[in-house]
Motif scaffolding. Structure first.
Motif, PDB file in Angstrom:
ATOM      1  N   ALA A 121       0.845  -1.207   0.000  1.00  0.00           N
ATOM      2  CA  ALA A 121       0.000   0.000   0.000  1.00  0.00           C
ATOM      3  C   ALA A 121       0.874   1.248   0.000  1.00  0.00           C
ATOM      4  CB  ALA A 121      -0.929  -0.012   1.206  1.00  0.00           C
ATOM      5  N   ASP A 122       0.610   2.134  -0.986  1.00  0.00           N
ATOM      6  CA  ASP A 122       1.309   3.420  -1.127  1.00  0.00           C
ATOM      7  C   ASP A 122       2.813   3.267  -1.336  1.00  0.00           C
ATOM      8  OD1 ASP A 122      -1.113   4.865  -0.763  1.00  0.00           O
ATOM      9  OD2 ASP A 122      -0.911   4.602   1.420  1.00  0.00           O
ATOM     10  N   ALA A 123       3.266   2.070  -1.787  1.00  0.00           N
ATOM     11  CA  ALA A 123       4.702   1.874  -2.039  1.00  0.00           C
ATOM     12  C   ALA A 123       5.152   2.743  -3.201  1.00  0.00           C
ATOM     13  CB  ALA A 123       4.992   0.409  -2.332  1.00  0.00           C
ATOM     14  N   SER A 124       6.342   3.311  -3.072  1.00  0.00           N
ATOM     15  CA  SER A 124       6.925   4.119  -4.142  1.00  0.00           C
ATOM     16  C   SER A 124       7.701   3.232  -5.094  1.00  0.00           C
ATOM     17  CB  SER A 124       7.858   5.167  -3.546  1.00  0.00           C
ATOM     18  OG  SER A 124       8.976   4.528  -2.934  1.00  0.00           O
ATOM     19  N   ILE A 125       8.131   3.820  -6.219  1.00  0.00           N
ATOM     20  CA  ILE A 125       8.974   3.076  -7.156  1.00  0.00           C
ATOM     21  C   ILE A 125      10.238   2.608  -6.445  1.00  0.00           C
ATOM     22  CG2 ILE A 125      10.414   3.261  -9.213  1.00  0.00           C
ATOM     23  CD1 ILE A 125       8.324   5.057 -10.449  1.00  0.00           C
ATOM     24  N   ALA A 126      10.829   3.481  -5.624  1.00  0.00           N
ATOM     25  CA  ALA A 126      12.048   3.114  -4.909  1.00  0.00           C
ATOM     26  C   ALA A 126      11.805   1.947  -3.956  1.00  0.00           C
ATOM     27  CB  ALA A 126      12.590   4.320  -4.143  1.00  0.00           C
ATOM     28  N   ASP A 127      10.654   1.946  -3.286  1.00  0.00           N
ATOM     29  CA  ASP A 127      10.327   0.836  -2.376  1.00  0.00           C
ATOM     30  C   ASP A 127      10.261  -0.492  -3.131  1.00  0.00           C
ATOM     31  OD1 ASP A 127      10.081   2.607  -0.233  1.00  0.00           O
ATOM     32  OD2 ASP A 127       7.929   2.907  -0.582  1.00  0.00           O
ATOM     33  N   LEU A 128       9.620  -0.450  -4.284  1.00  0.00           N
ATOM     34  CA  LEU A 128       9.457  -1.679  -5.058  1.00  0.00           C
ATOM     35  C   LEU A 128      10.774  -2.123  -5.681  1.00  0.00           C
ATOM     36  CD1 LEU A 128       6.040  -0.844  -6.764  1.00  0.00           C
ATOM     37  CD2 LEU A 128       6.439  -2.318  -4.774  1.00  0.00           C
ATOM     38  N   CYS A 185      14.794  -9.793 -11.235  1.00  0.00           N
ATOM     39  CA  CYS A 185      14.951  -8.968 -12.441  1.00  0.00           C
ATOM     40  C   CYS A 185      15.387  -9.807 -13.637  1.00  0.00           C
ATOM     41  CB  CYS A 185      15.970  -7.855 -12.190  1.00  0.00           C
ATOM     42  SG  CYS A 185      15.422  -6.638 -10.973  1.00  0.00           S
ATOM     43  N   GLY A 186      16.067 -10.929 -13.364  1.00  0.00           N
ATOM     44  CA  GLY A 186      16.443 -11.802 -14.470  1.00  0.00           C
ATOM     45  C   GLY A 186      15.252 -12.471 -15.128  1.00  0.00           C
ATOM     46  N   LEU A 187      14.139 -12.540 -14.400  1.00  0.00           N
ATOM     47  CA  LEU A 187      12.934 -13.166 -14.937  1.00  0.00           C
ATOM     48  C   LEU A 187      11.981 -12.163 -15.565  1.00  0.00           C
ATOM     49  CD1 LEU A 187      12.130 -15.585 -11.949  1.00  0.00           C
ATOM     50  CD2 LEU A 187      13.296 -16.155 -14.088  1.00  0.00           C
ATOM     51  N   HIS A 188      12.161 -10.878 -15.288  1.00  0.00           N
ATOM     52  CA  HIS A 188      11.200  -9.857 -15.727  1.00  0.00           C
ATOM     53  C   HIS A 188      11.930  -8.641 -16.282  1.00  0.00           C
ATOM     54  CE1 HIS A 188       8.154 -12.162 -13.545  1.00  0.00           C
ATOM     55  NE2 HIS A 188       8.966 -12.156 -12.502  1.00  0.00           N
ATOM     56  N   ALA A 189      11.430  -8.105 -17.395  1.00  0.00           N
ATOM     57  CA  ALA A 189      12.017  -6.893 -17.974  1.00  0.00           C
ATOM     58  C   ALA A 189      11.507  -5.633 -17.294  1.00  0.00           C
ATOM     59  CB  ALA A 189      11.713  -6.842 -19.470  1.00  0.00           C
ATOM     60  N   CYS A 190      10.333  -5.714 -16.665  1.00  0.00           N
ATOM     61  CA  CYS A 190       9.722  -4.564 -16.026  1.00  0.00           C
ATOM     62  C   CYS A 190       8.665  -5.059 -15.056  1.00  0.00           C
ATOM     63  CB  CYS A 190       9.088  -3.636 -17.069  1.00  0.00           C
ATOM     64  SG  CYS A 190       7.675  -4.366 -17.943  1.00  0.00           S
ATOM     65  N   PHE A 191       8.080  -4.125 -14.305  1.00  0.00           N
ATOM     66  CA  PHE A 191       6.863  -4.446 -13.575  1.00  0.00           C
ATOM     67  C   PHE A 191       5.876  -3.295 -13.758  1.00  0.00           C
ATOM     68  CE2 PHE A 191       9.663  -2.671 -10.189  1.00  0.00           C
ATOM     69  CZ  PHE A 191       8.892  -1.612  -9.764  1.00  0.00           C
ATOM     70  N   PHE A 192       4.596  -3.587 -13.542  1.00  0.00           N
ATOM     71  CA  PHE A 192       3.534  -2.596 -13.674  1.00  0.00           C
ATOM     72  C   PHE A 192       3.003  -2.239 -12.288  1.00  0.00           C
ATOM     73  CE2 PHE A 192       2.730  -5.136 -17.736  1.00  0.00           C
ATOM     74  CZ  PHE A 192       3.533  -4.292 -18.510  1.00  0.00           C
ATOM     75  N   GLY A 240      19.556  -2.980 -16.900  1.00  0.00           N
ATOM     76  CA  GLY A 240      20.536  -2.053 -17.439  1.00  0.00           C
ATOM     77  C   GLY A 240      20.204  -0.606 -17.141  1.00  0.00           C
ATOM     78  N   ASP A 241      20.351   0.226 -18.162  1.00  0.00           N
ATOM     79  CA  ASP A 241      20.096   1.660 -18.007  1.00  0.00           C
ATOM     80  C   ASP A 241      18.614   1.960 -17.778  1.00  0.00           C
ATOM     81  OD1 ASP A 241      22.774   2.126 -18.345  1.00  0.00           O
ATOM     82  OD2 ASP A 241      22.622   2.560 -20.493  1.00  0.00           O
ATOM     83  N   ASP A 242      17.760   0.977 -18.071  1.00  0.00           N
ATOM     84  CA  ASP A 242      16.318   1.209 -17.897  1.00  0.00           C
ATOM     85  C   ASP A 242      15.863   1.055 -16.452  1.00  0.00           C
ATOM     86  OD1 ASP A 242      16.029   1.565 -20.649  1.00  0.00           O
ATOM     87  OD2 ASP A 242      15.730  -0.583 -20.992  1.00  0.00           O
ATOM     88  N   ARG A 243      16.745   0.544 -15.584  1.00  0.00           N
ATOM     89  CA  ARG A 243      16.316   0.275 -14.209  1.00  0.00           C
ATOM     90  C   ARG A 243      15.883   1.577 -13.533  1.00  0.00           C
ATOM     91  NH1 ARG A 243      16.599  -3.757 -10.396  1.00  0.00           N
ATOM     92  NH2 ARG A 243      16.684  -3.089  -8.215  1.00  0.00           N
ATOM     93  N   GLY A 244      14.669   1.603 -13.059  1.00  0.00           N
ATOM     94  CA  GLY A 244      14.127   2.752 -12.363  1.00  0.00           C
ATOM     95  C   GLY A 244      13.434   3.763 -13.262  1.00  0.00           C
ATOM     96  N   ARG A 245      13.644   3.682 -14.565  1.00  0.00           N
ATOM     97  CA  ARG A 245      12.940   4.577 -15.482  1.00  0.00           C
ATOM     98  C   ARG A 245      11.474   4.149 -15.575  1.00  0.00           C
ATOM     99  NH1 ARG A 245      17.220   5.148 -20.579  1.00  0.00           N
ATOM    100  NH2 ARG A 245      18.827   6.325 -19.429  1.00  0.00           N
ATOM    101  N   SER A 246      10.620   5.114 -15.893  1.00  0.00           N
ATOM    102  CA  SER A 246       9.195   4.774 -15.939  1.00  0.00           C
ATOM    103  C   SER A 246       8.445   5.616 -16.959  1.00  0.00           C
ATOM    104  CB  SER A 246       8.570   4.965 -14.550  1.00  0.00           C
ATOM    105  OG  SER A 246       8.626   6.337 -14.172  1.00  0.00           O
ATOM    106  N   PHE A 247       7.312   5.119 -17.366  1.00  0.00           N
ATOM    107  CA  PHE A 247       6.320   5.852 -18.157  1.00  0.00           C
ATOM    108  C   PHE A 247       4.982   5.192 -17.862  1.00  0.00           C
ATOM    109  CE2 PHE A 247       7.759   2.419 -20.944  1.00  0.00           C
ATOM    110  CZ  PHE A 247       6.580   1.930 -21.490  1.00  0.00           C
ATOM    111  N   ARG A 248       3.918   5.785 -18.370  1.00  0.00           N
ATOM    112  CA  ARG A 248       2.604   5.186 -18.195  1.00  0.00           C
ATOM    113  C   ARG A 248       2.068   4.706 -19.531  1.00  0.00           C
ATOM    114  NH1 ARG A 248       0.201   5.780 -13.218  1.00  0.00           N
ATOM    115  NH2 ARG A 248       1.331   7.173 -11.788  1.00  0.00           N
ATOM    116  N   VAL A 249       1.193   3.711 -19.472  1.00  0.00           N
ATOM    117  CA  VAL A 249       0.545   3.182 -20.669  1.00  0.00           C
ATOM    118  C   VAL A 249      -0.941   3.022 -20.352  1.00  0.00           C
ATOM    119  CG1 VAL A 249       1.136   0.799 -20.002  1.00  0.00           C
ATOM    120  CG2 VAL A 249       0.435   1.288 -22.343  1.00  0.00           C
ATOM    121  N   ILE A 250      -1.790   3.470 -21.271  1.00  0.00           N
ATOM    122  CA  ILE A 250      -3.222   3.331 -21.034  1.00  0.00           C
ATOM    123  C   ILE A 250      -3.606   1.854 -21.070  1.00  0.00           C
ATOM    124  CG2 ILE A 250      -3.723   5.638 -21.942  1.00  0.00           C
ATOM    125  CD1 ILE A 250      -4.750   4.300 -24.502  1.00  0.00           C
ATOM    126  N   GLY A 251      -4.679   1.515 -20.397  1.00  0.00           N
ATOM    127  CA  GLY A 251      -5.083   0.118 -20.269  1.00  0.00           C
ATOM    128  C   GLY A 251      -5.265  -0.598 -21.586  1.00  0.00           C
TER     129      GLY A 251
END
Length: 530
Positions: free
Chosen positions: A443-450, A459-466, A487-498
Motif C-alpha cells: 500500500a502506497d509503495a513508491s517506485i524506490a520501495d518496489l 529482475c532476471g525473470l522480468h524486464a519490467c513491472f507494472f 541495465g540503463d532502464d532500471r528505475g525509469r518509468s512511463f505510463r501506458v493506457i489500459g
C-alpha cells in the motif's frame, strides 16, 4: 502351456545329443545376429516393405514373443536362417517322440507363432508358419516347453552356464547364440515329431528357424543374464555415457520440498528440513523457502568435482551453497509438480554410484521465485559441508507473467473493474500476460520501495513491472505505471493506457522491442499507441 511327461522324456533322452548340437549350431551364428537376441529387451528397428519385397518379420498378434521378434530386421533373420539351415541336427529317434507329435498336432489352433524373415518376391517364412498354425497348432508352445525342459538337464545346462570372457557385446552375443542354438535344436525335434508328410513352403529350415527364434525370445525374457553381464554392462555404460549432461525444469514445490530421487519414485520423502538439502536413500531432498512458489532447477552431471567446472551463472548471487553425498542405484529424476508438461528428465549416473552433490540456492525464503543449481559427480561419501550461508534479501512476489502490483487500496470495486478490463483480450485476441499482486504490504509503495525488493534473480525473470497506483485507478484510461528493471532502464518509468498494456507487456516480455522505444513514443509521459 504344454508340459508333462512327454516333454520331460524327450528332454531326458535327447539332452546329450542336444548339447552337442548347441555347440555345432552356435558356432555358425554370427556375433551381430546373436547379440540382438542376447541383449535384454533388445530391439532393432523394423524395416518397411520396399518395392513389393518383404523387409521384416511377421508377428502374429497376441503371441508372447511377437513384439520382441518383430524387432528383428530382415537381414538378421536371413543371417540366422542362413547360419543353420544346412546344419539342422539329425537326432536319433526318441521313444517318446510319437507322444510329442500328438501334442504338437493337437495344440490349440490359432495360438500361432512368429515368422522371422522373407525371401525375394514373397513372404515364404510367413506362409510356412501360418500353415504350421493349422497343421502343427501346438508347435510353438511345444518348442518353448522343450527348451525349458532341456535347459535344466545337466548336459545342456553345462553348455548354457559355461563362463563367458569378454565385454558386454561378447557376453550378449554368446548368451543369445547358446539359447538360439538350443531353441533351433528343440524346434527341429518338434517339427519332425509332428511331421504329417505335408510340404512346408520355404522348406523345413524356415519353419524350424521361425519356431526357434520365437522360443528363444520367450525363454530369454524369463532367464537372467550371465553372471558376467552386470560388470561388463556397467563398464559399457560408462564408456557410452557422455558427460557433462544438463537438464532444467520449472516446478512448484509441494510441502516446501522437491526431490532428486531414483527413477520411479512416486513422492518426495517427508524429512525434516535441516538446511538447503537432505540426503536420503537414492538421492536428496531440497527444502525450499516458500510453499507453491515457482522453482527453477538446473541439474548438471559431471565427470569430476566443481573445482574444475565453470561456475553457474551469477555465481556471487547465490546466497546458500551446500555439499552432501548419497548412494544412488542408478539414474534419478526431479520429483515435484512441473509447471509445464514435459517428459521425465533423467539425471545422474546409469549405474550404482556414490554421488557428491553441490546445491546452490538463490532466493530461498525470499517470498519470490526461487532457483537451484545442483551439480553431481562421483565421489566417496563425506560429511555435509556448508560452503556459503548468507542472509536472503526479501523479494517481490513470484508471479507468472509480468507483475501488476496494486499500491492503491482506497476502492476495491474500482480495482476489481480495472483487473477485469486489463486481463480481457481485445477484439484481436491480444491480452497482457500479467501476474496480479494484491497485497496490502505494498500500500502506497513508491517506485524506490518496489525496486528495493526487485532482486537480481527476480529482475532476471522480468524486464519490467507494472504498478496500479492512485493515478491509475482515478482515470478512465487506466494509465498503468511501467517501471524498467534492466541495465540503463532500471528505475525509469512511463505510463501506458489500459487498452495498450498488452502491446507493452507482450513486446517487452519477448524482447521484441526495447523499453526506450515505448518511452520515446509517449505524450505527457503516457503511451497511447504508435
Amino acid at each position: 502351456m504344454i508340459t508333462g511327461p512327454e516333454i520331460e522324456r524327450v528332454a531326458a533322452e535327447l539332452s546329450g545329443e542336444v548339447a552337442k548340437a548347441v555347440h555345432r549350431l552356435g558356432a555358425r551364428v554370427s556375433d551381430g545376429a546373436a547379440e540382438v537376441l542376447g541383449r535384454p529387451r533388445a530391439k532393432a528397428p523394423l524395416a518397411a516393405p520396399v518395392s513389393g519385397r518383404w523387409a521384416g518379420p511377421t508377428a502374429v498378434a497376441g503371441h508372447p514373443g511377437a513384439e520382441a521378434v518383430a524387432g528383428l530386421p530382415a537381414e538378421l533373420a536371413h543371417r540366422l536362417l542362413g547360419a543353420v539351415e544346412t546344419a539342422l541336427p539329425a537326432f536319433p529317434a526318441a521313444e517318446s517322440v510319437s507322444g510329442l507329435g500328438r501334442l504338437v498336432r493337437a495344440g490349440a489352433a490359432g495360438d500361432g507363432m512368429v515368422a522371422v524373415g522373407g525371401r525375394e518376391g514373397h513372404d515364404a517364412f510367413a506362409v510356412a508358419t501360418q500353415l504350421a498354425r493349422v497343421r502343427l497348432p501346438g508347435a510353438a508352445e511345444a518348442t518353448a516347453a522343450l527348451v525349458r525342459a532341456l535347459a535344466i538337464s545337466a548336459p545342456v545346462a553345462a553348455v548354457l552356464d559355461a563362463t563367458i570372457d569378454g565385454d558386454a557385446a561378447v557376453i550378449a552375443a554368446e548368451h543369445g547364440r547358446r539359447w538360439f542354438a538350443l531353441s533351433v535344436a528343440a524346434a527341429t525335434i518338434v517339427v519332425r515329431a509332428g511331421d504329417d508328410g505335408g510340404a512346408t513352403p520355404g522348406g523345413e529350415a524356415a519353419l524350424v528357424v521361425g519356431l526357434g527364434v520365437d522360443a528363444a525370445v520367450q525363454v530369454l525374457a524369463e532367464r537372467p543374464m550371465p553372471a558376467e553381464w552386470a560388470a561388463a554392462r556397467a563398464q559399457e555404460q560408462r564408456a557410452e555415457f557422455l558427460l557433462p549432461q544438463m537438464c532444467s525444469i520449472m516446478l512448484r514445490a509441494e510441502n516446501r520440498r522437491f526431490g532428486l530421487l531414483e527413477v520411479g519414485t512416486a513422492a518426495v520423502p517427508d524429512v525434516p528440513a535441516g538446511g538447503v538439502a537432505t540426503a536420503v536413500d537414492g538421492g536428496l531432498v531440497v527444502h525450499v523457502g516458500s510453499d507453491d512458489v515457482p522453482v527453477t532447477v538446473v541439474v548438471e552431471t559431471t565427470a569430476h568435482g566443481p573445482e574444475r567446472d565453470l561456475r553457474p551463472p551469477d555465481h556471487d548471487d547465490w546466497e546458500e551453497i551446500v555439499e552432501l553425498g548419497f548412494s544412488a542405484g542408478g539414474l534419478a529424476e526431479l520429483v515435484g509438480k512441473p509447471m509445464t508438461v514435459h517428459p521425465p528428465q533423467e539425471v545422474g549416473f546409469p549405474w550404482p554410484a556414490t554421488v557428491r552433490a553441490r546445491v546452490y540456492a538463490g532466493g530461498r525464503g525470499s517470498g519470490g521465485a526461487e532457483r537451484y543449481w545442483v551439480r553431481l559427480w562421483e565421489a566417496p561419501l563425506a560429511p555435509v559441508a556448508v560452503l556459503r550461508d548468507r542472509p536472503v534479501a526479501p523479494s517481490l512476489p513470484a508471479v507468472v507473467g509480468t507483475a501488476l502490483i496494486r499500491t492503491d487500496f482506497s476502492d476495491d470495486d474500482r480495482w476489481a473493474a480495472a483487473v477485469a478490463r486489463l486481463t480481457t483480450p481485445n477484439v484481436s485476441g491480444f491480452v497482457a500476460d500479467v501476474g496480479i499482486v494484491d497485497d496490502r504490504r505494498f500500500a502506497d509503495a513508491s517506485i524506490a520501495d518496489l525496486l528495493a525488493l526487485a532482486t537480481p534473480f527476480w529482475c532476471g525473470l522480468h524486464a519490467c513491472f507494472f504498478v496500479a497506483d492512485r493515478a491509475t485507478l482515478a482515470s478512465a484510461e487506466l494509465p498503468v505505471l511501467v517501471v524498467g528493471l534492466r541495465g540503463d532502464d532500471r528505475g525509469r518509468s512511463f505510463r501506458v493506457i489500459g487498452d495498450e498494456l498488452w502491446g507493452v507487456e507482450n513486446n517487452l516480455a519477448l524482447s521484441n522491442m526495447d523499453f526506450v522505444e515505448f518511452a520515446a513514443a509517449t505524450e505527457d509521459g503516457v503511451f497511447r499507441g504508435f
